[in-house]
Design a protein around this motif. Sequence first.
Motif, short mmCIF file in Angstrom:
data_model
loop_
_atom_site.label_atom_id
_atom_site.label_comp_id
_atom_site.label_asym_id
_atom_site.label_seq_id
_atom_site.Cartn_x
_atom_site.Cartn_y
_atom_site.Cartn_z
N ASP A 16 8.74 1.99 11.92
CA ASP A 16 9.90 2.79 11.46
C ASP A 16 10.55 2.51 10.32
N GLY A 17 10.97 3.60 9.56
CA GLY A 17 11.91 3.29 8.14
C GLY A 17 11.37 2.93 7.19
N THR A 18 12.21 2.27 6.30
CA THR A 18 11.52 1.69 5.09
C THR A 18 11.32 0.32 5.06
N ILE A 19 10.38 -0.24 4.15
CA ILE A 19 9.92 -1.56 4.21
C ILE A 19 10.71 -2.23 2.71
N ALA A 20 11.35 -3.29 3.15
CA ALA A 20 12.33 -3.74 2.12
C ALA A 20 11.40 -4.25 1.19
N PRO A 21 11.85 -4.16 -0.54
CA PRO A 21 10.72 -4.74 -1.33
C PRO A 21 10.50 -6.17 -1.50
N ASP A 22 11.28 -6.97 -0.60
CA ASP A 22 11.01 -8.31 -0.73
C ASP A 22 10.50 -8.74 0.79
N GLU A 23 10.30 -7.73 1.70
CA GLU A 23 9.82 -8.11 3.02
C GLU A 23 8.43 -8.68 2.69
N ASP A 24 8.10 -9.76 3.35
CA ASP A 24 6.80 -10.24 3.46
C ASP A 24 5.78 -9.55 4.35
N LEU A 25 5.01 -8.73 3.67
CA LEU A 25 4.03 -8.11 4.30
C LEU A 25 3.17 -8.70 5.22
N ILE A 26 2.46 -9.89 4.91
CA ILE A 26 1.70 -10.68 5.59
C ILE A 26 2.21 -11.34 6.94
N GLU A 27 3.31 -11.93 6.39
CA GLU A 27 4.02 -12.59 7.43
C GLU A 27 4.43 -11.63 8.55
N ALA A 28 4.95 -10.67 8.34
CA ALA A 28 5.47 -9.57 9.22
C ALA A 28 4.23 -8.70 9.69
N ARG A 29 2.93 -9.13 9.47
CA ARG A 29 1.81 -8.67 9.90
C ARG A 29 1.51 -7.00 9.58
N LEU A 30 2.15 -6.66 8.43
CA LEU A 30 1.82 -5.27 8.07
C LEU A 30 0.51 -5.22 7.44
N ILE A 31 -0.09 -6.17 6.70
CA ILE A 31 -1.18 -6.19 6.28
C ILE A 31 -1.99 -7.48 6.78
N ASP A 32 -3.23 -7.01 7.57
CA ASP A 32 -3.89 -8.00 8.19
C ASP A 32 -4.97 -8.45 7.55
N SER A 33 -5.79 -9.47 8.04
CA SER A 33 -7.16 -10.03 7.57
C SER A 33 -8.27 -8.72 7.57
N LEU A 34 -8.17 -8.15 8.60
CA LEU A 34 -9.28 -7.04 8.67
C LEU A 34 -9.04 -5.85 7.92
N ASP A 35 -7.88 -5.63 7.36
CA ASP A 35 -7.78 -4.35 6.65
C ASP A 35 -7.52 -4.81 4.90
N PHE A 36 -7.56 -6.15 4.65
CA PHE A 36 -7.28 -6.63 3.49
C PHE A 36 -7.96 -6.20 2.44
N LEU A 37 -9.42 -6.11 2.65
CA LEU A 37 -10.56 -5.62 1.41
C LEU A 37 -10.02 -3.98 1.26
N GLU A 38 -9.66 -3.29 2.45
CA GLU A 38 -9.39 -2.15 2.17
C GLU A 38 -7.94 -1.82 1.30
#
Length: 79
Positions: A16-38
Motif C-alpha cells: 500500500d502507498g508509495t515506495i520511498a525513492p531510497d527504499e532497498d527494493l531487494i531487501e524489502a523483497r519487492l523484487i525477488d530472484s524469480l521476477d528479476f529477469l522480467e
Amino acid sequence: MERVIAWIHEKNPGLDGTIAPDEDLIEARLIDSLDFLEFIYLLESVSGRTIDLQEVSIDDFCTLDRIRERFLTPAEAQG
C-alpha cells in the motif's frame, strides 16, 4: 518510472502507498530472484536500451533513485 513502480505494485499486491525513492527494493523483497529477469526486460523496454548484465551490479537495482540514475537517465547525462 511510473511503469517501474506499477510493475512493483503488481508483483506485490499487498503493498500500500508509495515506495520511498531510497527504499532497498531487494531487501524489502519487492523484487525477488524469480521476477528479476522480467524486471530487467521491463527496464530495457522503458529505457529503450539493452542492459548488459556483465556491466551492472545488484546495487544498480536496489532503489528507485539508483534505477532512475542508472537506467532511465539519458546516457549523455550519466557522464
